[in-house]
Design a protein around this motif. Structure first.
Motif, mmCIF file in Angstrom:
data_model
loop_
_atom_site.group_PDB
_atom_site.id
_atom_site.type_symbol
_atom_site.label_atom_id
_atom_site.label_comp_id
_atom_site.label_asym_id
_atom_site.label_seq_id
_atom_site.Cartn_x
_atom_site.Cartn_y
_atom_site.Cartn_z
ATOM 1 N N LEU A 13 0.830 -1.205 0.000
ATOM 2 C CA LEU A 13 0.000 0.000 0.000
ATOM 3 C C LEU A 13 0.866 1.257 0.000
ATOM 4 O O LEU A 13 0.613 2.197 -0.751
ATOM 5 C CB LEU A 13 -0.943 -0.006 1.206
ATOM 6 N N GLY A 14 1.921 1.252 0.809
ATOM 7 C CA GLY A 14 2.813 2.412 0.862
ATOM 8 C C GLY A 14 3.482 2.683 -0.470
ATOM 9 O O GLY A 14 3.588 3.833 -0.902
ATOM 10 N N MET A 15 3.923 1.640 -1.140
ATOM 11 C CA MET A 15 4.588 1.819 -2.439
ATOM 12 C C MET A 15 3.600 2.291 -3.511
ATOM 13 O O MET A 15 3.942 3.133 -4.343
ATOM 14 C CB MET A 15 5.267 0.529 -2.890
ATOM 15 N N LEU A 16 2.371 1.790 -3.476
ATOM 16 C CA LEU A 16 1.359 2.261 -4.436
ATOM 17 C C LEU A 16 1.061 3.741 -4.233
ATOM 18 O O LEU A 16 0.980 4.506 -5.196
ATOM 19 C CB LEU A 16 0.070 1.445 -4.312
ATOM 20 N N LEU A 17 0.918 4.149 -2.983
ATOM 21 C CA LEU A 17 0.645 5.556 -2.697
ATOM 22 C C LEU A 17 1.842 6.427 -3.063
ATOM 23 O O LEU A 17 1.679 7.521 -3.603
ATOM 24 C CB LEU A 17 0.275 5.733 -1.222
ATOM 25 N N SER A 18 3.035 5.938 -2.799
ATOM 26 C CA SER A 18 4.234 6.670 -3.174
ATOM 27 C C SER A 18 4.350 6.788 -4.691
ATOM 28 O O SER A 18 4.708 7.850 -5.210
ATOM 29 C CB SER A 18 5.474 5.973 -2.601
ATOM 30 N N ASP A 95 -0.146 3.616 18.608
ATOM 31 C CA ASP A 95 -0.119 2.231 18.117
ATOM 32 C C ASP A 95 -1.036 2.041 16.912
ATOM 33 O O ASP A 95 -1.782 1.069 16.830
ATOM 34 C CB ASP A 95 -0.485 1.252 19.241
ATOM 35 N N CYS A 96 -0.944 2.949 15.968
ATOM 36 C CA CYS A 96 -1.747 2.885 14.745
ATOM 37 C C CYS A 96 -1.441 1.591 13.997
ATOM 38 O O CYS A 96 -0.290 1.138 13.946
ATOM 39 C CB CYS A 96 -1.430 4.090 13.849
ATOM 40 N N MET A 97 -2.448 1.013 13.395
ATOM 41 C CA MET A 97 -2.267 -0.235 12.652
ATOM 42 C C MET A 97 -1.360 -0.053 11.431
ATOM 43 O O MET A 97 -0.885 -1.026 10.865
ATOM 44 C CB MET A 97 -3.615 -0.806 12.230
ATOM 45 N N TYR A 98 -1.107 1.178 11.044
ATOM 46 C CA TYR A 98 -0.279 1.454 9.873
ATOM 47 C C TYR A 98 1.142 1.903 10.232
ATOM 48 O O TYR A 98 1.831 2.480 9.393
ATOM 49 C CB TYR A 98 -0.953 2.509 8.988
ATOM 50 N N LEU A 99 1.603 1.623 11.442
ATOM 51 C CA LEU A 99 2.951 2.036 11.831
ATOM 52 C C LEU A 99 4.018 1.442 10.915
ATOM 53 O O LEU A 99 5.026 2.093 10.641
ATOM 54 C CB LEU A 99 3.237 1.671 13.287
ATOM 55 N N ASP A 100 3.792 0.233 10.422
ATOM 56 C CA ASP A 100 4.748 -0.355 9.483
ATOM 57 C C ASP A 100 4.839 0.476 8.206
ATOM 58 O O ASP A 100 5.916 0.685 7.664
ATOM 59 C CB ASP A 100 4.373 -1.801 9.125
ATOM 60 N N MET A 101 3.675 0.958 7.714
ATOM 61 C CA MET A 101 3.686 1.781 6.506
ATOM 62 C C MET A 101 4.404 3.106 6.783
ATOM 63 O O MET A 101 5.134 3.610 5.929
ATOM 64 C CB MET A 101 2.277 2.037 5.966
ATOM 65 N N ALA A 102 4.224 3.666 7.974
ATOM 66 C CA ALA A 102 4.928 4.901 8.338
ATOM 67 C C ALA A 102 6.433 4.669 8.332
ATOM 68 O O ALA A 102 7.199 5.503 7.840
ATOM 69 C CB ALA A 102 4.464 5.394 9.708
ATOM 70 N N LYS A 103 6.850 3.522 8.842
ATOM 71 C CA LYS A 103 8.277 3.191 8.880
ATOM 72 C C LYS A 103 8.842 3.124 7.459
ATOM 73 O O LYS A 103 9.888 3.701 7.174
ATOM 74 C CB LYS A 103 8.475 1.853 9.592
ATOM 75 N N TYR A 104 8.127 2.449 6.550
ATOM 76 C CA TYR A 104 8.605 2.354 5.170
ATOM 77 C C TYR A 104 8.490 3.695 4.452
ATOM 78 O O TYR A 104 9.330 4.015 3.613
ATOM 79 C CB TYR A 104 7.867 1.247 4.412
ATOM 80 N N GLY A 105 7.482 4.473 4.795
ATOM 81 C CA GLY A 105 7.355 5.810 4.218
ATOM 82 C C GLY A 105 8.564 6.669 4.548
ATOM 83 O O GLY A 105 9.073 7.407 3.702
#
Length: 155
Positions: A13-18, A95-105
């Motif tokens: 999801l992060g890569m698609l948005l990026s 503790d957002c469920m998207y913390l992993d996406m934030a890390k990759y962002g």
């Protein structure tokens, strides 16, 4: 049913948005358009899960957001903070469920997720409740917390 690995989901999801951002599709504009699609469904979704309609008053509004966060397992609803000053709504999630996406962002140059899903949802919520239109939102991520600041023009 097959379940997604949250870390894979965050990367994809992060890569698609990026990628959309790199093609000139601003994530905030993408979020605004997504919220327009989401807004007509919010009342019925909320009622389906809670048996209630969304509240428009201050304290009821915060409690409804906490219910949404709890039902969706989005973050810790007990630690959720909402501050409203003038036309700026600040939502602090832990503790957002998207913390992993934030890390990759952050690895690819963003301050947080390439597009904050909580910001998109709040944009849709404001639109659905006729509170106003979100002009912009900005997200900061620090460790296990995300601060979402939404600038709203009241209707």
């Amino acid at each position: 049913m097959v379940k997604f690995n949250p870390e894979y989901n965050a990367i994809i999801l992060g890569m698609l948005l990026s990628a959309a951002d790199k093609m000139g599709i601003n994530p905030v504009l993408l979020g605004r358009q997504t919220s327009r699609l989401l807004a007509p469904m919010l009342d019925s979704i909320f009622q389906k899960f809670t048996g209630k309609t969304l509240s428009m008053n201050g304290e009821g509004f915060l409690e409804d957001i906490k219910r949404i966060v709890k039902i969706g397992d989005i973050s810790d609803p007990e630690k959720l903070e909402l501050e409203i000053v003038d036309s700026c709504f600040t939502l602090k999630l832990f503790d957002c469920m998207y913390l992993d996406m934030a890390k990759y962002g952050k690895i690819i140059g963003y301050e947080s997720c390439p597009m904050c899903i909580a910001g998109v949802f709040m944009t849709g919520l404001f639109s659905s409740l006729n509170i106003g239109d979100v002009l912009n939102f900005k997200v900061e991520n620090k460790d296990n917390s995300c601060i979402v600041k939404l600038v709203v023009i009241e209707k």
